[in-house]
Design a protein around this motif. Structure first.
Motif: not given
Length: 706
Positions: A623-644
């Motif tokens: 996939d060219e772009w994608f994301s994944f996160g870990i969600e807590t009650p008041d936070r979202l830790y979000l990773a974002v990737w761009r490949t090609e």
């Protein structure tokens, strides 16, 4: 006369009906409200057999092809009782005709978790043996349909494809795409012979698919999901039912038809099916994964490793690659300690002077590789404040092992009088108590003599369909071995409760929740390309809890800053398996590794209780772009990737929460000239100015109930 049995336990509603013939039928098992049984089609009731059971020599009625329904004596079992004991329902049925048997169904419920764990036990109460060809762990009819007039083809199925170095690849299919058509022959009003099924053979439980599935109704938002808990063979199937009007699901361990499993049950003996987890909830596929995540955490062995999430350096991937020596290890140990790693694992090769693949089995250190002894290297690891670990593959012996040559055949998997050879290895049979004693002695020696606190337990071959030695069938031998291996694992964790044993099967070929209810950490993949590794990392928490999911980070000898950052972001919402030639990196690139580990140490406390989120969908490799996160009650830790990609822009929208602020956690935003972002409402718009870039963010959101 008929009677209904209604239960509401921990958010799961169960409805059974006993009919005039004393047959019990499971009409509803879901978090949806209990339906009105009077409005159900009689054909659905008749198809809703609690346990499908096919015995050898019994008729197989009905025009059904290979589908595992309408079995005998399964459809003719006589209901005896339902008993509720705390968090369990226990349902008893009997059969007293050409043979005598009792089938007991166990349904276990969990506080605040809308998942039911189900298994069956069959006991021979007669005087003659009988043979089981098939027994379900769960049979349920009417998926995602409690009063809807929509055809069952309104559902989609999500399948988690798996492959060595291509794990956790979820794809969505319509039922007609997979060949299941609604009302195929309406005039005759009969079920079709089409089966959508997934079977696993051999001891890699995830060799082609993970033992999970989701069926989602796009119109109602209901999602039915399941997880089969077997470290070997298993089978599930979706078919139509109730004369082509409903969707049915059958979950089981091995079968004779699909896995060459057949079990002879002697008088007084019992057989227990594999357990399966099942749920049906509103909210679609992502809610289903959240509920499975909570369930997986509930059934897992309590351990400190899944709370503390220590950082592990392993010398294998894109590093020593199975060729360790004292001279190579010492500078790596220095660099790993300087970067902030807390464990240091010597991977494969430590037990052999040269090529070792086909002679493993004795697990004695090589004097040639370690002139001062392996203990010298282990002591050096400990002197740097890290816990030492070693690689092990305890279930195999190489065909050129002198030890294997000296042992009798009953130590090994056999078929047709010959030892099974897979990839130049024999496979040990853990049903043999001498095999278990030998395996125990190896672990005891490594822990007690060398002081190791971590074992990477690898598993790079498979058994095939099983063994015919001392077994009723090849599949029976495999199932009994798998259960004996689990008992041995339980003993190891009892003897050494602080020992961390990583579950690795050529990466993620055995990440089932028989293994992961015991192991605290799972090697997700052997993927050596860091760009593709990112997509596997971003998807894996659908199959494994994030605090168990170990992902490699392996900065290259020749690379740049963005390559290091991408490698590190791959791991930072999961478990860090650090590798690479850290001692040969330039100072500024090594500093990026340390910076990521420092950030991880600040946020890792949130991973064991957070829930995984995919605001842009579960990604696929390439996939060219994608994301994944870990969600807590008041936070979202979000990773974002761009490949090609030809597109510099990517947007992440959160439909459920209000975004209060966004902070770039890694790398240091003050030094970042390649990315930017801005927030508009509940959407974050990212600009990554080149390919092969990844970033990690902390997003403050309106509090919500997790």
């Amino acid at each position: 006369m008929t009677r209904l049995y209604e239960y509401q336990i921990y958010g799961v509603n169960a409805l059974f009906e006993r009919n005039d013939q004393q047959r019990i039928r499971l009409l509803h098992l879901s978090s949806a409200p209990l339906p009105n049984a009077d409005n159900m089609l009689e054909q659905r009731k008749q198809a809703s057999v609690l346990v499908e059971l096919q015995l050898t020599g019994f008729n197989s009625p009905g025009h059904k092809g290979t589908r595992l329904s309408n079995t005998l004596p399964g459809t003719e079992l006589t209901f005896q009782q339902i008993v509720q004991q705390e968090n369990q329902l226990i349902i008893t049925q009997t059969y007293e005709q050409s043979c005598s048997l009792t089938v007991t169904t166990y349904m276990q419920f969990f506080a605040s978790i809308r998942v039911v764990k189900v298994w069956n036990e069959i006991t021979n109460t007669g005087t003659e043996p009988f043979g089981i060809e098939y027994i379900s762990s769960l049979n349920i009819v009417g998926l995602n349909n409690d009063g809807s007039s929509l055809p069952y083809t309104a559902n989609h199925v999500y399948l988690p494809h798996n492959s060595w170095t291509g794990e956790n690849q979820w794809r969505k299919y319509s039922l007609p795409e997979l060949g299941l058509l609604y009302a195929l022959d309406g005039e005759k009003l009969q079920d079709s012979t089409k089966v959508i099924s997934v079977s696993n053979n051999s001891s890699w439980s995830c060799s082609q698919f993970a033992p999970i599935g989701i069926v989602e109704n796009d119109h109602t938002g209901m999602a039915t999901f399941w997880q089969l808990e077997s470290n070997g063979a298993w089978h599930w199937e979706l078919t139509d039912a109730a004369l082509g009007k409903e969707l049915a699901l059958r979950l089981s361990g091995p079968t004779e038809l699909h896995n060459q499993w057949w079990k002879n049950v002697l008088p007084g003996a019992s057989f227990t099916t594999i357990p399966v987890a099942f749920g049906a909830i509103p909210g679609g596929w992502q809610a289903a994964i959240w509920e499975l995540t909570r369930y997986r955490r509930a059934i897992r062995r309590p351990n400190e490793d899944n709370q503390q999430l220590p950082i592990i350096f392993n010398d294998y991937m894109n590093c020593l690659s199975g060729d360790p020596t004292t001279a190579k290890e010492l500078p790596l140990i220095d660099a790993a300690a300087a970067a902030g790693c807390e464990y240091f694992v010597i991977d494969c090769g430590w037990y052999s002077d040269g090529y070792w693949w086909d002679n493993v089995g004795e697990w004695q250190p090589s004097q040639q590789r370690f002139p001062g002894g392996l203990i010298e290297v282990i002591d050096y690891i400990q002197s740097k404040g890290m816990i030492a670990g070693l690689w092990l593959e305890i279930e195999v012996m190489g065909i050129n092992s002198k030890l294997a040559a000296s042992l009798p055949d009953d130590w090994f998997f056999m078929r047709h009088g010959k030892r099974i050879i897979d990839h130049s290895r024999y496979h040990l049979d853990f049903r043999n108590p001498k095999v278990r004693d030998y395996a125990t002695s190896v672990v005891q020696r490594l822990v007690q003599e060398y002081g190791i606190g971590y074992i990477k337990m690898d598993y790079n071959i498979t058994t095939g369909i099983g063994t015919d030695q001392h077994s009723d069938s090849m599949g029976d031998g495999l199932l009994e071995h798998n259960r004996a291996y689990l008992q041995w694992l339980d003993r190891m964790f009892t003897l050494y409760p602080q020992l961390v044993i990583e579950n690795c099967g050529s990466g993620g070929m055995r990440h089932d929740y028989q293994m992961l209810a015991r192991h605290s950490i799972q090697s997700i993949t052997d993927q050596t390309e860091y760009i593709r590794n990112g997509a596997i990392a971003a998807a894996c928490a659908a199959n494994v809890t994030p605090e168990q999911a170990a992902i490699w980070s392996y900065p290259l000898r020749e690379g740049d800053h963005e390559e290091v950052i991408f490698n590190m972001v791959n791991t930072m919402l999961l478990r860090i398996h650090q590798s690479g030639h850290l001692g040969e990196l330039t100072e500024d690139r090594l500093l990026l590794v340390k910076q990521a580990i420092d950030v991880y140490k600040n946020i890792r406390k949130h991973i064991p209780t957070g829930r995984p989120v995919w605001l842009t969908g579960i990604p696929l490799i390439d996939d060219e772009w994608f994301s994944f996160g870990i969600e807590t009650p008041d936070r979202l830790y979000l990773a974002v990737w761009r490949t090609e990609s030809l597109n510099d822009h990517f947007s992440v929208h959160d439909p459920a929460k209000s975004i209060q602020s966004v902070i770039q956690l890694y790398p240091n935003p003050a030094e970042d000239k390649n990315t930017s972002y801005h927030v508009h409402g509940n959407t974050i718009h990212f600009e990554f100015k080149q390919n092969k870039i990844a970033r990690l963010y902390e997003i403050s959101t309106t509090p919500h109930q997790v």
